[in-house]
Every structure is written in structure tokens, then in C-alpha cells.
Design an enzyme around this catalytic site. Structure first.
Site, PDB file in Angstrom:
ATOM      1  CB  SER A 265      -0.896   0.023   1.239  1.00 53.60           C
ATOM      2  OG  SER A 265      -0.110   0.208   2.412  1.00 53.60           O
ATOM      3  CE  LYS A 266       0.630   8.652  -0.768  1.00 55.96           C
ATOM      4  NZ  LYS A 266       1.196   8.960   0.548  1.00 55.96           N
ATOM      5  NE  ARG A 267      -1.453   3.742   6.944  1.00 56.58           N
ATOM      6  CZ  ARG A 267      -2.575   3.568   7.628  1.00 56.58           C
ATOM      7  NH1 ARG A 267      -2.678   2.546   8.467  1.00 56.58           N
ATOM      8  NH2 ARG A 267      -3.586   4.406   7.491  1.00 56.58           N
ATOM      9  CB  ALA A 269       5.226   2.932  -0.778  1.00 59.72           C
ATOM     10  CG  ASP A 270       4.002   7.215   2.077  1.00 66.04           C
ATOM     11  OD1 ASP A 270       4.554   7.351   0.969  1.00 66.04           O
ATOM     12  OD2 ASP A 270       2.849   7.613   2.319  1.00 66.04           O
TER      13      ASP A 270
END
Length: 512
Positions: A265-267, A269-270
Site C-alpha cells: 500500500s502507499k502507507r 511505501a511511505d
């Protein structure tokens, strides 16, 4: 199947294109190119409430950056236009009415309150399958509980309705997936999915089946998240009488977190410090979100990296450009299991492809990066820097970031290096070497000459090179590690080199 291969990438314009969607587009593109077929881009914008104005252009820009442009699209047109689903409403209405007429679909007039009441009754009865299906539709307001006249009256009065699929109560749905083999699902586990929403727009289920049929799609290559919907799509093909021309399915494995635990998810990746979108974009809240392009990833590196997320060639080969992929790729060699998103591998590919670029391209990248810092370098100096740094960089911006010490003298020195290397012997060596450098003619200020003088000075003083080189390096760059020192001195030139060593002797020696 002897028909020419026709595949499609069908994203929804609801935000930035996820890197998993890019992989789906890539696999579709490769299959089309290796078979001489066509690759279509279709915009699935049936959910009007979630659309983002710039998302369509973002999709096109992303594909263009990677060099995997479609043969037919909303912008190019084609024999099956329009390619934007919001512009095909009349088509879907025609086909959904065909399903209603044949008894494969029906009208449902239930309100949201009534649907919530159904769920509450099922929960209270401790029913595991909380669905609107053959077992529950008899308690609701639809074509099964209303007379034909009552249905017509409600329709004529403009009462809101949806059209649902008439899911068979007892039927085994079998289909073959090119990645997963034969799959069997019993219809009793499925619900009467909505095919046409109350706003008159089709759902994905109806629109994608109708469009794939009309656009003569031969292979549906999409993410694993659509696998639960595939049985319904198979039943829709049967209901329309299109079973003989139904496309072959291939559901790609999920992209997993770097640790393999769960979908990426983007989370995630961040948290791991890497992008998850191909290009930079601005969120609806105004947040600037970096993309792989802006982070310095090359398109050819991303192509290679994404191709190996779930697919393998059956040997140890790792380097694949698009031409190599066209010659080697096959859907049958895609794994069922999810693929870990190993960002270090992506960086390795980027480093490889960056090193393969001609020096003149790397010089241009360096000069462009320097301009952002208001630093200039002529072509000769830039070429020397590229030659020095080429094997030490991963991203284009590394050239100017890592080469900053060649344009600005150090103002601070690595304390650990100073503590270990700034000995009386090292200081004596630097003083002697500095005197020798002052005698080198400008015409002879080259790496080979400087390296010879360096070793000659070390031998005369009876020192070991490892005892004095850290002191020289820290005086020139401020750091304890880096590229070849003789090459650094050549690029710096005589005056800056002499000044840096002299400054280090003055500043550091006083402290010691």
C-alpha cells in the site's frame, strides 16, 4: 485461439495510477507486441462520484514515460470507439435489457434502509452469507416478488431501481485461468450483483464484459483482486450467449510489502521510503506525492523490475529490455504467489541501466542537476566527473549530489576520520606532498602525474599508504571515503587542490 491477440488495460480515473496497475499494463503490452496483436486503453469511469479530473492524463503520461503506449484509446480513437465507459451508456442499457428479457437479470426497487434491514435480519439469524441472492431475494422488492404490472407501474413512475444479475441457485462455475489453472466456484456462494446502478451507470461487472466482447478482447490480464468477480463474468458471458468467444483469463499475483506480509500500500511505501506511483502527483488535499520518475528511476529500469515481479524466465537471466521481454515473456511462467516489492532490486536495475547510458547523456544529466543548484561546469569537466562517478551512482541526481565536493571546499571534516588518521606522520606527509604539488606544471596537472607524485612522496617518507591516504582524502573532500583521489585532484585543478590541503593543515593541525 487463432484470432489476433487483443488485450486491454482498463484503469479507473479515480487518482494516481498505482505501480501495480503499471505492471498490469506492461504485461498486457508485452503479450500484444510479441504476438503482433493490439493493446487497448479503456477508461472505466462508471463511478462518477470518485473521478479525479487530471487522472486520465496522468494515466497517459505514465504509459508514455515507460514507452508502453496503446494502439487504441480515448485519445487515439479506434474501430471500437468510444473507449471511455461514461460515453457508452446507451450500449450498456441495450445489453442489460437483453438480460432482463431473457430472465438473467431483474429489477430491484429496494431502498437503502430496506437493504440495511435485510443485513440486520441476517446478522440476527447468525447467517454467515450476508447476501442478496436466491435465498433472500424473495423477501425484498423486486421482479420476483412484484407482478409484471407492478414493476411497470414503478418504472413508469420513475421510482429508483437497480438491475441485478439473477444468480443461479445451484450451479458449478468452472473456468480456466492461464496462471492458476482450473477454478471452480459454486453459485450458492455468490450474490445477485448489481449490473446497472440507480444513476443509470453500469457497474464494472456489466460494462467490462460487454466492452470486452464488443472490442473483441482475447485475453483479460488483470490483478488478483478481480479473481472473486471472475465467476460472475463467466456467467454473464453464458447469459449473453457469448461463451464461445469468452476471453482467456489471467489473474496476476499481488504485489506484497517488502517483508512479504500483506498487499503493498502507499502507507507501506511511505514507511520504507520509496514511491508507489510512476509519476509525481498532487493529492486532493494538496499534498505533493513523489513518483518513481521524480525519484530518479529510469523507465527501462522500471520495465525490467516490474516484469520480474511475479514472472520469471525459467533461468538466471535478470536483465530484460522490452525487446528481450517480447521474445521471452509468457503468461504461463507467471507465479501464483504474491511478489515481494524489493526496492533494493529496483535500485540495482536502475544502477545497471544508468551505467549503460552513453557518457554524453550522463554529462547532460549532470549538467541539468548542477543547474538546479546554480552551479555550472563545462563539458570537459562534466565528462571527467561522469567518468569518476559513473560506477558509484544509482540515480541521475547522484551525479551532482555526490560530486558536490568538487565545486565547494569542505567546511567540516569527518570527526572519526580525523581522530584516526590525523597523526604527526600524516601531517608531515601532507606538508611534503603539498610542496611537491606546487612544483607540478599546469600542463602536467593530470591524474597519472599526481598519482606518481603521491606514491613517490609516500615511499620517500617510508610510510604505508593506508596510514596517510585518509588524511589526504579528508583534507580534499571532508569525508573518509570516495572515488579516486588523483582523479579528484585533476578535476579540482591546481589552485583549489593546494588551497584545500593548506586549509586542512591550518584548521585541523591546530586542533591536534
Amino acid at each position: 485461439m487463432n484470432k489476433p491477440v487483443r488485450v486491454r488495460f482498463a484503469p479507473s480515473p479515480t487518482g494516481a495510477l498505482h505501480i501495480g496497475g503499471v505492471r498490469t499494463a506492461l504485461f498486457n503490452y508485452i503479450l500484444a507486441r510479441q504476438t503482433g496483436g493490439q493493446f487497448l486503453l479503456r477508461i472505466e469511469d462508471t463511478d462518477q462520484t470518485r473521478q479525479v479530473a487530471w487522472a486520465e492524463q496522468y494515466i497517459v503520461d505514465s504509459l508514455q514515460w515507460l514507452g508502453i503506449m496503446p494502439d487504441e484509446s480515448p485519445w487515439q480513437g479506434g474501430p471500437h470507439a468510444p473507449y471511455r465507459q461514461s460515453e457508452r451508456k446507451a450500449i450498456y442499457h441495450q445489453y442489460v435489457q437483453q438480460l432482463v428479457a431473457s430472465g438473467h437479470a431483474y429489477y430491484a426497487f429496494d431502498t437503502e434502509e430496506e437493504l440495511n434491514a435485510l443485513r440486520e435480519r441476517l446478522v440476527a439469524a447468525k447467517v454467515d452469507n450476508l447476501q442478496y441472492n436466491a435465498a433472500t431475494r424473495g423477501t425484498m422488492k423486486n421482479s420476483f416478488t412484484l407482478t409484471e404490472a407492478e414493476v411497470k407501474t414503478r418504472l413508469d413512475a420513475g421510482e429508483p431501481y437497480v438491475i441485478r444479475f439473477n444468480m443461479p441457485r445451484k450451479e458449478e462455475v468452472r473456468f480456466h485461468d492461464l496462471i492458476r489453472g482450473w477454478i471452480m466456484v459454486h453459485s450458492s456462494t455468490l450474490d445477485d450483483k448489481v449490473l446497472m446502478k440507480s444513476d443509470g451507470m453500469p457497474t464494472y461487472h456489466l460494462a467490462n464484459v460487454v466492452d470486452d466482447y464488443l472490442m473483441q478482447i482475447t485475453h483479460v490480464i488483470r490483478g488478483e483482486e478481480w479473481l472473486p468477480s471472475a465467476p460472475l463474468h463467466v456467467l454473464l458471458y453464458k447469459a449473453f450467449g457469448w461463451e464461445q468467444v469468452m476471453p482467456q483469463f489471467a489473474h496476476l499475483p499481488l504485489l506484497l510489502r517488502p517483508d512479504g506480509n500483506g498487499k503493498l500500500s502507499k502507507r507501506d511505501a511511505d514507511a520504507h521510503g520509496f514511491p508507489i506511483f510512476p509519476l509525481q502527483w498532487t493529492s486532493p488535499e494538496g499534498e505533493q506525492v513523489a513518483g518513481f520518475r521524480e525519484a530518479g528511476y529510469l523507465p527501462e529500469a522500471m520495465i525490467n523490475f516490474l516484469a520480474l515481479l511475479g514472472w520469471n524466465p525459467g533461468n538466471d537471466q535478470e536483465i530484460f529490455d522490452l525487446d528481450a521481454l517480447k521474445a521471452t515473456f509468457s503468461l504461463e511462467r507467471i507465479n501464483k504467489a504474491g511478489a515481494k516489492f524489493d526496492i533494493k532490486k529496483a535500485q540495482w536495475f536502475n544502477q545497471h541501466y544508468l551505467r549503460q547510458k552513453p557518457d554524453e547523456q550522463l554529462v547532460a544529466l549532470l549538467q541539468a542537476g548542477l543547474q538546479t543548484q546554480n552551479i555550472s561546469a563545462d563539458a570537459s569537466k562534466a565528462a571527467k566527473i561522469v567518468a569518476l562517478m559513473k560506477d558509484r551512482v544509482t540515480f541521475p541526481h547522484d551525479f551532482w549530489r555526490e560530486a558536490g565536493f568538487l565545486f565547494e571546499a569542505p567546511t567540516q571534516y569527518d570527526a572519526q576520520v580525523i581522530a584516526k588518521s590525523w597523526t604527526p606522520e600524516a601531517v608531515a606527509f601532507l606538508e611534503s606532498f603539498l610542496n611537491g604539488l606546487k612544483q607540478v606544471p599546469a600542463a602536467e596537472w593530470q591524474a597519472d602525474t599526481l598519482k606518481h607524485l603521491l606514491h613517490e612522496t609516500i615511499e620517500k617518507q617510508g610510510l604505508k599508504i593506508g596510514k596517510v591516504m585518509p588524511a589526504l582524502r579528508v583534507s580534499l573532500t571532508g569525508a573518509g571515503a570516495g572515488p579516486d583521489l588523483a582523479a579528484i585532484m585533476e578535476i579540482l585543478g591546481s589552485e583549489p587542490t593546494l588551497a584545500r590541503i593548506g586549509q586542512a593543515l591550518e584548521k585541523i593541525a591546530v586542533k591536534n
